[in-house]
Design an enzyme around this catalytic site. Structure first.
Site, mmCIF file in Angstrom:
data_model
loop_
_atom_site.group_PDB
_atom_site.id
_atom_site.type_symbol
_atom_site.label_atom_id
_atom_site.label_comp_id
_atom_site.label_asym_id
_atom_site.label_seq_id
_atom_site.Cartn_x
_atom_site.Cartn_y
_atom_site.Cartn_z
ATOM 1 N N SER A 1 0.898 -1.094 -0.066
ATOM 2 C CA SER A 1 -0.085 -0.065 0.046
ATOM 3 C C SER A 1 0.888 1.223 0.110
ATOM 4 C CB SER A 1 -0.807 -0.076 1.229
ATOM 5 O OG SER A 1 -1.442 1.301 1.568
ATOM 6 N N TYR B 1 -2.511 -1.127 9.964
ATOM 7 C CA TYR B 1 -2.971 -1.482 8.759
ATOM 8 C C TYR B 1 -1.431 -1.101 7.921
ATOM 9 C CZ TYR B 1 -4.064 -1.327 3.680
ATOM 10 O OH TYR B 1 -4.158 -1.634 2.327
HETATM 11 P P1 NAP Z 1 -11.587 -6.159 -1.024
HETATM 12 O O1 NAP Z 1 -12.315 -5.456 -2.090
HETATM 13 O O2 NAP Z 1 -11.949 -6.108 0.295
HETATM 14 O O3 NAP Z 1 -10.994 -7.812 -1.228
HETATM 15 C C1 NAP Z 1 -10.383 -8.461 -0.638
HETATM 16 C C2 NAP Z 1 -10.113 -10.020 -1.010
HETATM 17 O O4 NAP Z 1 -9.268 -10.733 -0.094
HETATM 18 C C3 NAP Z 1 -11.526 -10.547 -1.168
HETATM 19 O O5 NAP Z 1 -11.225 -11.484 -2.368
HETATM 20 C C4 NAP Z 1 -11.372 -11.511 0.143
HETATM 21 O O6 NAP Z 1 -11.973 -12.524 -0.235
HETATM 22 C C5 NAP Z 1 -9.881 -11.728 0.289
HETATM 23 N N1 NAP Z 1 -9.760 -12.086 1.811
HETATM 24 C C6 NAP Z 1 -9.887 -10.787 2.790
HETATM 25 N N2 NAP Z 1 -9.678 -11.632 3.975
HETATM 26 C C7 NAP Z 1 -9.707 -12.908 3.824
HETATM 27 C C8 NAP Z 1 -9.281 -13.981 4.532
HETATM 28 N N3 NAP Z 1 -9.316 -13.757 6.025
HETATM 29 N N4 NAP Z 1 -8.793 -14.950 4.225
HETATM 30 C C9 NAP Z 1 -9.262 -15.275 2.749
HETATM 31 N N5 NAP Z 1 -9.291 -14.234 1.974
HETATM 32 C C10 NAP Z 1 -9.445 -12.884 2.605
HETATM 33 O O7 NAP Z 1 -9.834 -5.533 -0.836
HETATM 34 P P2 NAP Z 1 -9.204 -4.687 -1.973
HETATM 35 O O8 NAP Z 1 -9.362 -3.410 -1.779
HETATM 36 O O9 NAP Z 1 -9.054 -5.386 -3.453
HETATM 37 O O10 NAP Z 1 -7.588 -5.242 -1.443
HETATM 38 C C11 NAP Z 1 -6.785 -5.866 -2.087
HETATM 39 C C12 NAP Z 1 -5.258 -5.937 -1.570
HETATM 40 O O11 NAP Z 1 -4.918 -4.440 -1.942
HETATM 41 C C13 NAP Z 1 -5.346 -5.846 -0.023
HETATM 42 O O12 NAP Z 1 -4.015 -6.578 0.322
HETATM 43 C C14 NAP Z 1 -5.287 -4.481 0.393
HETATM 44 O O13 NAP Z 1 -4.523 -3.935 1.479
HETATM 45 C C15 NAP Z 1 -4.475 -3.693 -0.556
HETATM 46 N N6 NAP Z 1 -4.765 -2.335 -1.137
HETATM 47 C C16 NAP Z 1 -6.071 -1.759 -1.328
HETATM 48 C C17 NAP Z 1 -6.284 -0.431 -1.503
HETATM 49 C C18 NAP Z 1 -7.395 0.101 -1.899
HETATM 50 O O14 NAP Z 1 -7.788 1.211 -2.085
HETATM 51 N N7 NAP Z 1 -8.609 -0.633 -2.337
HETATM 52 C C19 NAP Z 1 -4.997 0.381 -1.355
HETATM 53 C C20 NAP Z 1 -3.836 -0.179 -1.104
HETATM 54 C C21 NAP Z 1 -3.630 -1.425 -0.857
HETATM 55 P P3 NAP Z 1 -13.576 -13.337 -0.149
HETATM 56 O O15 NAP Z 1 -14.365 -11.750 -0.278
HETATM 57 O O16 NAP Z 1 -13.856 -14.453 -0.687
HETATM 58 O O17 NAP Z 1 -13.532 -13.514 1.405
#
Ligand code: NAP
Length: 250
Positions: free
Chosen positions: A141, A155
């Site tokens: 991130s 986080y």
């Molecule tokens: P998201 O939309 O909330 O999706 C999260 C994904 O991770 C889902 O596929 C979920 O699976 C899976 N997941 C979460 N907790 C889990 C667990 N305990 N066991 C197994 N699977 C789990 O998140 P996102 O925004 O796409 O983020 C993806 C990554 O990018 C993360 O590492 C986040 O920290 C990073 N990130 C995101 C942003 C942003 O702005 N969105 C910015 C910087 C970094 P299920 O739904 O099947 O449970």
């Protein structure tokens, strides 16, 4: 033929959000993609369907992360579908966390279990499956380096730890010609940021203004960076923190 034809990729957390974007992008380049999910099997199947509809190959793989033995369980399931791996994308993650004044030990432990311990042990138990010349890509991130938001400190700390994993693991796997990098997204419109982006009338515009490019990112913006690192063109980039924040320098 895509640049990843003949390769096998595993993207964790690919049922939704950034992980889905990455899985679809790698699939479009010809990789056979293991679409990992935690709880949303139906959503993971939609990712698989989208990859197959675009002419690619994929399968869904369920495993709850953040529990003892989670990594071994995931790899056992993976072995039932595939024989070895070329690209591991540690994307599954949770956040946001409360400020230091409010966070409790349980919440602190949980975010470290999912965001740090799970990728660490996925790598530990996955190294023997990863073929020489492969890739490990950890989704970090902007909060671990360029953007400072103390309200989300725990986080951000997990992503800092993940960056050390990328850096040090690159030395461990370098002799096998395996590259390891962190890719650091800024604010991307996903379920994870829905509340933030809709918290007020101006929230979306305020989030867009954080980026030098003046917009909120999309999953595909991150997926393109991952696809480059996964390709042969990314062979000389390792141990790096790759900025995919659209210039979010706060
Ligand atoms: P998201 O939309 O909330 O999706 C999260 C994904 O991770 C889902 O596929 C979920 O699976 C899976 N997941 C979460 N907790 C889990 C667990 N305990 N066991 C197994 N699977 C789990 O998140 P996102 O925004 O796409 O983020 C993806 C990554 O990018 C993360 O590492 C986040 O920290 C990073 N990130 C995101 C942003 C942003 O702005 N969105 C910015 C910087 C970094 P299920 O739904 O099947 O449970």
């Amino acid at each position: 033929m895509g640049v990843l034809a003949g390769r096998t990729a595993l993207a964790t957390g690919a049922s939704r959000g950034i992980g889905r974007g990455i899985a679809e992008r790698l699939g479009r380049e010809g990789a056979r993609v293991a679409v990992h999910y935690g709880r949303n099997e139906t959503a993971a199947k939609e990712t698989v369907d989208a990859i197959e509809a675009a002419g690619g190959s994929a399968f869904a793989l369920g495993a709850e992360l953040g529990l003892p033995g989670d990594a071994e369980a995931l790899w056992e399931e993976f072995d039932r579908h595939a024989d070895g791996l070329d690209i591991l994308v540690n994307n599954a993650g949770i956040g946001n966390t409360p400020p230091i004044e409010e966070i409790g030990e349980e919440e602190y432990d949980r975010v470290f279990a999912v965001n740090v311990k799970a990728p660490f042990f996925l790598v530990k138990h996955g190294m023997s499956r990863l073929r020489d010349g492969g890739r490990v890509i950890n989704i970090s991130s902007g909060l671990s380096r360029t953007a400072v938001m103390p309200n989300n400190m725990a986080y951000a700390m997990t992503k800092g730890a993940l960056d050390v994993l990328s850096r040090d693991l690159s030395k461990v796997l370098g002799p096998r010609n395996i590259t390891v990098n962190s890719v650091a997204p800024g604010i991307i419109a996903t379920d994870n940021t829905y509340e933030l982006l809709h918290s007020s009338e101006d929230a979306w515009a305020e989030a867009a203004a954080i980026s030098a490019l003046g917009r909120v990112g999309e999953a595909v913006d991150v997926a393109e960076v991952v696809a480059f690192l996964a390709s042969d063109g990314g062979r000389w980039v390792t141990g790096s923190w790759v900025d995919a924040t659209g210039g979010s320098l706060t």
